[in-house]
Write an enzyme that holds these catalytic residues in place. Structure first.
Site, short mmCIF file in Angstrom:
data_model
loop_
_atom_site.label_atom_id
_atom_site.label_comp_id
_atom_site.label_asym_id
_atom_site.label_seq_id
_atom_site.Cartn_x
_atom_site.Cartn_y
_atom_site.Cartn_z
N THR A 184 11.52 -3.61 11.24
CA THR A 184 12.87 -3.63 10.67
C THR A 184 13.12 -4.93 9.93
O THR A 184 12.88 -6.01 10.46
CB THR A 184 13.92 -3.46 11.79
OG1 THR A 184 13.66 -2.24 12.48
CG2 THR A 184 15.32 -3.44 11.22
N CYS A 272 4.45 -29.09 11.34
CA CYS A 272 3.99 -28.04 12.26
C CYS A 272 3.03 -28.58 13.31
O CYS A 272 2.81 -27.94 14.33
CB CYS A 272 3.33 -26.91 11.48
SG CYS A 272 4.41 -26.14 10.27
#
Length: 351
Positions: A184, A272
């Protein structure tokens, strides 16, 4: 998104982040091209979203060539031409480096790949929204980006797939995204990313000039105020807001903590991997020794920053670097002329 890239809306596929887009591009392209070959080419300075995916593909029997870079972190087009083989399926080179800001010659690299029949992907997570990117001018087949890197929300990204490019699905399930990416869609974040792209594109040139001037001012201030301060990456051909440095005889993590206490946001390299405790693979690939690479600091500027802030940042960095060096036995030996002097070759014009 398509308008900013000079692409067709049907060529844009929404993902959960830039990492997913990178994974999809690499895995999907080599799966679709298995009949042609099992060879991939990337660079030694890619984001781990690409490097770790390549390692995963190597474990599955694919062959990967990791191209070297020069001292500015840039890939040579001739190096790529020499590495291309008949069984090369995909070349993946980032548009701009997330640590040192160097911009790659993507159009020329993509042409070299296409001359040998290989697809070309670029990780544009750091570049999109900050420098002009046209998929027609770059001649890329696949391009990844992430919303939060240009003012959009976290947790949403996209993959550009040129019309007609074969790409296997990465997520399987429903028929979302025209049957190519199951799951979705996060409509609210997609809308936010689209609005951020519109705003970024509308003022890109004006913002790049202002932020680039701030960056150059920061570089001048630090190189003047701090001895043995090295600018990493290309001096001219770099992202407007990126400033990456190495300070000899300083541990980068300690410097970041000191700046954090001052209320100054900084990173020891890639955001990161800032907590990994390892020297930057980018700086090592550029030829810096581990003891110097461990003293790296990345500062990222935006249009909300001012010269007054940069003056304060430069002053605090100078103070903390001196404090940290005074605690370093290696630096004391260096000052007394007893330590190795070879490190000076990494600081041209700076003492």
């Amino acid at each position: 998104m398509a308008e900013v890239l000079s692409a067709s809306p049907e060529e844009i596929y929404f993902t959960g982040c830039g990492t997913e887009a990178d994974n999809w591009a690499l895995v999907g392209a080599v799966e679709a091209g298995r009949g042609r070959g099992r060879h991939i080419i990337t660079s030694s300075v890619e984001h781990h979203a690409v490097l770790h995916t390549c390692r995963h593909l190597e474990r599955r029997g694919f062959r990967v060539t990791y191209l070297p870079v020069n001292g500015e972190g840039v890939v040579s087009v001739e190096e790529l031409r020499r590495a291309l083989r008949r069984d090369t399926v995909l070349v993946s080179i980032m548009a701009a480096n997330n640590e040192v800001g160097s911009i790659q010659p993507i159009a020329q690299l993509a042409q070299a790949a296409h001359d040998r029949g290989a697809l070309f992907h670029t990780d544009a997570v750091q570049a999109f929204g900050h420098i002009p990117l046209s998929v027609e001018e770059l001649n890329v087949d696949l391009l990844s980006a992430s919303g939060h890197k240009f003012g959009g929300p976290k947790g949403v990204g996209f993959l550009y797939i040129r019309e007609g490019v074969p790409l296997e699905s990465f997520l399987h399930g429903g028929g979302q995204e025209r049957g190519r990416r199951a799951g979705t869609e996060n409509v609210a974040e997609i809308v936010g990313m689209g609005e951020a792209a519109r705003l970024s594109a509308a003022r890109m040139e004006e913002r790049a000039v202002y932020v680039g001037q701030l960056r150059n001012y920061l570089i001048r201030q630090l190189r003047r105020e701090v001895p043995l301060c090295r600018l990493n990456g290309s001096r001219e051909n770099r992202l407007p807001g990126n400033a990456s440095f190495c300070f000899a005889f300083v541990e980068g993590r300690s410097l970041v903590l000191q700046l954090d206490a001052d209320g100054i946001c900084a990173s020891g390299g890639s955001a990161c991997t800032s907590g990994s405790g390892q020297s930057s693979h980018v700086l090592l690939a550029m030829g810096l020794p581990p003891e110097l690479a461990s003293g790296s600091l990345r500062l990222t500027l935006g249009e909300e920053n001012t010269r007054a802030q940069i003056d304060r940042v430069a002053e605090r960095i100078a103070v903390h670097v001196e404090e940290l060096r005074n605690q370093s036995p290696a630096y004391q030996e260096f000052r007394q002329g007893r330590g190795p002097r070879g490190i000076l070759r990494y600081f041209p014009g700076n003492s």
